[in-house]
Motif scaffolding. Sequence first.
Motif, short mmCIF file in Angstrom:
data_model
loop_
_atom_site.label_atom_id
_atom_site.label_comp_id
_atom_site.label_asym_id
_atom_site.label_seq_id
_atom_site.Cartn_x
_atom_site.Cartn_y
_atom_site.Cartn_z
N SER A 145 0.82 -1.21 0.00
CA SER A 145 0.00 0.00 0.00
C SER A 145 0.85 1.26 0.00
O SER A 145 0.43 2.31 -0.44
CB SER A 145 -0.95 -0.01 1.20
OG SER A 145 -0.22 -0.01 2.40
N GLN A 146 2.09 1.14 0.45
CA GLN A 146 2.97 2.31 0.43
C GLN A 146 3.77 2.38 -0.85
O GLN A 146 4.57 3.29 -1.04
CB GLN A 146 3.96 2.23 1.60
CG GLN A 146 3.35 2.47 2.93
CD GLN A 146 4.22 1.93 4.03
OE1 GLN A 146 5.43 1.84 3.87
NE2 GLN A 146 3.61 1.55 5.12
N GLY A 147 3.60 1.40 -1.69
CA GLY A 147 4.35 1.39 -2.94
C GLY A 147 5.80 0.96 -2.74
O GLY A 147 6.64 1.17 -3.60
N LEU A 148 6.13 0.37 -1.59
CA LEU A 148 7.51 -0.05 -1.35
C LEU A 148 7.82 -1.36 -2.06
O LEU A 148 8.93 -1.60 -2.48
CB LEU A 148 7.78 -0.21 0.15
CG LEU A 148 7.62 1.05 0.99
CD1 LEU A 148 7.77 0.72 2.45
CD2 LEU A 148 8.65 2.08 0.57
N SER A 149 6.83 -2.21 -2.14
CA SER A 149 7.05 -3.41 -2.94
C SER A 149 5.92 -3.50 -3.95
O SER A 149 4.84 -2.96 -3.75
CB SER A 149 7.12 -4.65 -2.06
OG SER A 149 5.83 -5.06 -1.70
N LYS A 150 6.22 -4.17 -5.02
CA LYS A 150 5.30 -4.16 -6.14
C LYS A 150 4.68 -5.53 -6.32
O LYS A 150 5.41 -6.51 -6.43
CB LYS A 150 6.12 -3.75 -7.36
CG LYS A 150 5.44 -3.84 -8.67
CD LYS A 150 6.48 -3.61 -9.77
CE LYS A 150 6.24 -4.52 -10.93
NZ LYS A 150 7.33 -4.56 -11.87
N PRO A 151 3.37 -5.61 -6.31
CA PRO A 151 2.75 -6.91 -6.58
C PRO A 151 3.06 -7.34 -8.01
O PRO A 151 3.21 -6.48 -8.89
CB PRO A 151 1.27 -6.66 -6.38
CG PRO A 151 1.08 -5.22 -6.22
CD PRO A 151 2.39 -4.54 -6.13
N GLU A 152 3.15 -8.64 -8.24
CA GLU A 152 3.52 -9.10 -9.58
C GLU A 152 2.50 -8.69 -10.64
O GLU A 152 2.82 -8.49 -11.78
CB GLU A 152 3.67 -10.63 -9.61
CG GLU A 152 4.83 -11.16 -8.81
CD GLU A 152 4.38 -11.71 -7.48
OE1 GLU A 152 3.65 -10.99 -6.77
OE2 GLU A 152 4.74 -12.85 -7.15
N ILE A 153 1.26 -8.62 -10.21
CA ILE A 153 0.21 -8.29 -11.17
C ILE A 153 -0.48 -7.00 -10.75
O ILE A 153 -0.90 -6.87 -9.61
CB ILE A 153 -0.84 -9.43 -11.26
CG1 ILE A 153 -0.15 -10.76 -11.58
CG2 ILE A 153 -1.90 -9.11 -12.30
CD1 ILE A 153 -0.97 -11.97 -11.20
N LEU A 154 -0.54 -6.08 -11.66
CA LEU A 154 -1.24 -4.83 -11.39
C LEU A 154 -1.99 -4.45 -12.65
O LEU A 154 -1.41 -4.37 -13.72
CB LEU A 154 -0.23 -3.72 -11.07
CG LEU A 154 0.09 -3.45 -9.61
CD1 LEU A 154 1.19 -2.44 -9.51
CD2 LEU A 154 -1.13 -2.97 -8.86
N SER A 155 -3.26 -4.23 -12.53
CA SER A 155 -4.01 -3.88 -13.73
C SER A 155 -5.33 -3.26 -13.34
O SER A 155 -5.89 -3.55 -12.29
CB SER A 155 -4.26 -5.14 -14.56
OG SER A 155 -5.16 -4.84 -15.61
N ASN A 156 -5.81 -2.38 -14.23
CA ASN A 156 -7.13 -1.81 -13.98
C ASN A 156 -8.23 -2.74 -14.47
O ASN A 156 -9.39 -2.48 -14.28
CB ASN A 156 -7.25 -0.46 -14.69
CG ASN A 156 -6.39 0.58 -14.01
OD1 ASN A 156 -6.21 0.55 -12.80
ND2 ASN A 156 -5.83 1.49 -14.80
#
Lengths: 276, 221
Positions: A145-156
């Motif tokens: 939620s803080q953008g410190l780590s990135k989930p493998e999948i991100l999409s709208n």
Amino acid sequence: MDCRQTREFLSALVDNEMIDSQIKQKVEEHINRCATCKNEFELEKKTKQTIQAKVKILPVPNELINSVLNQVKTLQNGHPAYLNTAQNLKPMSKPWLEIAFPLGVVLTTLLLAILLVSVYEKKVNQKELIAKEVSGLINHFDSISQGLSKPEILSNDPTHVRNEILSRASFTPIFLDIPEFEIVGASIKDPHLHSGNAKCVNLIYRKGEKLIFIHQAPMSYASMHDDVKKRILKGEWIYDAIKDESFAIWGTSDLICCAISNLSKEELEKILKQSK
Amino acid sequence: MRLKDKIKNLLKQEKRDKKLTDEELLEKQKKFEEEAIPHMQFLYNFAYRMTGNEEDAKDLVQETYMKAFRFWEQYEPGTNIKAWLFKIMKNSYINKYRKAAKEPGKVDYEEVKNFYETVRDESFETSDLQEHIFENIFEDEVIEALNKLPDEFRTVVILADIEGQSYEEIADFLDIPIGTVRSRLHRGRKMLRKELFEFAKKKGYIKGKPKDYEIDDPEKD
């Protein structure tokens, strides 16, 4: 033309950018008369030459060209790059940053305390036990939620997330329909360090600044305290909160599910009950 | 027409529409690659000189291209694509590196004034000394001197002297009149010269007391 006016055109004379021939003539006339301006002109010419001689044009690294072309292709195929969705996640991360550090300290202290308690005291409080189970997940939730780590999948596109999950996960997770919330991403990495097994799915649901994180893992892989497991297997939904994060743990016949959220405990409970 | 045929036609139509969209998408990608990619060298060099290192320059260029592709519809064909790309990159740079910055393109006159006050105190150049300043200078010293300039001046010096852009192009990139390009470049080069002089002085190429040098009144500029 005086010195001051001449100086305004010196760079243009150096660069051969004089458009107006009348002005050019006047500037040149002045320079020939005025030693200071002539010196200034010569120095400026020399400066330009020095920059040109010392600072060379660099070739573009091949990997940059390739990565740009690849990213264009990826965008083209409808898989938005991280950049695309990262901006959606960022605005809500700000208020979190302020609590992130103290929260981290609190969680670490809590964990240590739990460890100490469990070593010296056989009888462990149920509440603390559960907190221990979810603390890893909460940390994971925090960093995402803080953008410190990135989930493998991100999409709208929720369908895209679903398809990706289904093609990557080793089991079939449940896609909860949470009213008004949209699936915006997912991660498959296991945040539990002790299990070391990439056998879980974390779905990220979002509504504005509200985030719900649904963690799912096959019951057989879930490394949790027997007491908690027993309660879940009986069909109990455990709701609680640590600091600002609320969570819920429940189970199905073969999955263990855990929701982490930045909503209040009551709100999360209400929403999850509507989603069933 | 029978219902069955109608459905059949509709399905056909849908398929054709879908295919057309694919073609259009491919066309978009092709156009983008043809028009935008050739400017990468220009963008990369500018990014490199502004950020000072390869990694940040690559990130900046990559971000620029991704944004450009996403907003490709906003680009009007036939207009200056190089300026369009440059502006995207300039905004990305400002967002990234100058969080608390003033408006883009605006000069911080306070910054410039302070700079000029230091120039005024110790004037540094007479014609006999120029050879010493310029001939013993190294590449990294020029770069270091460049990095000391306020962004607005650094930008025009990089664009004109390293990237070889015309005044008209620079005016277009920065949305400023050509007269401003002229004067910013003149001042930028002068500031750079002052920095180079400092290096030369430190290294001992230039000796002597400030009063030996001709005092150049910055008010003249």
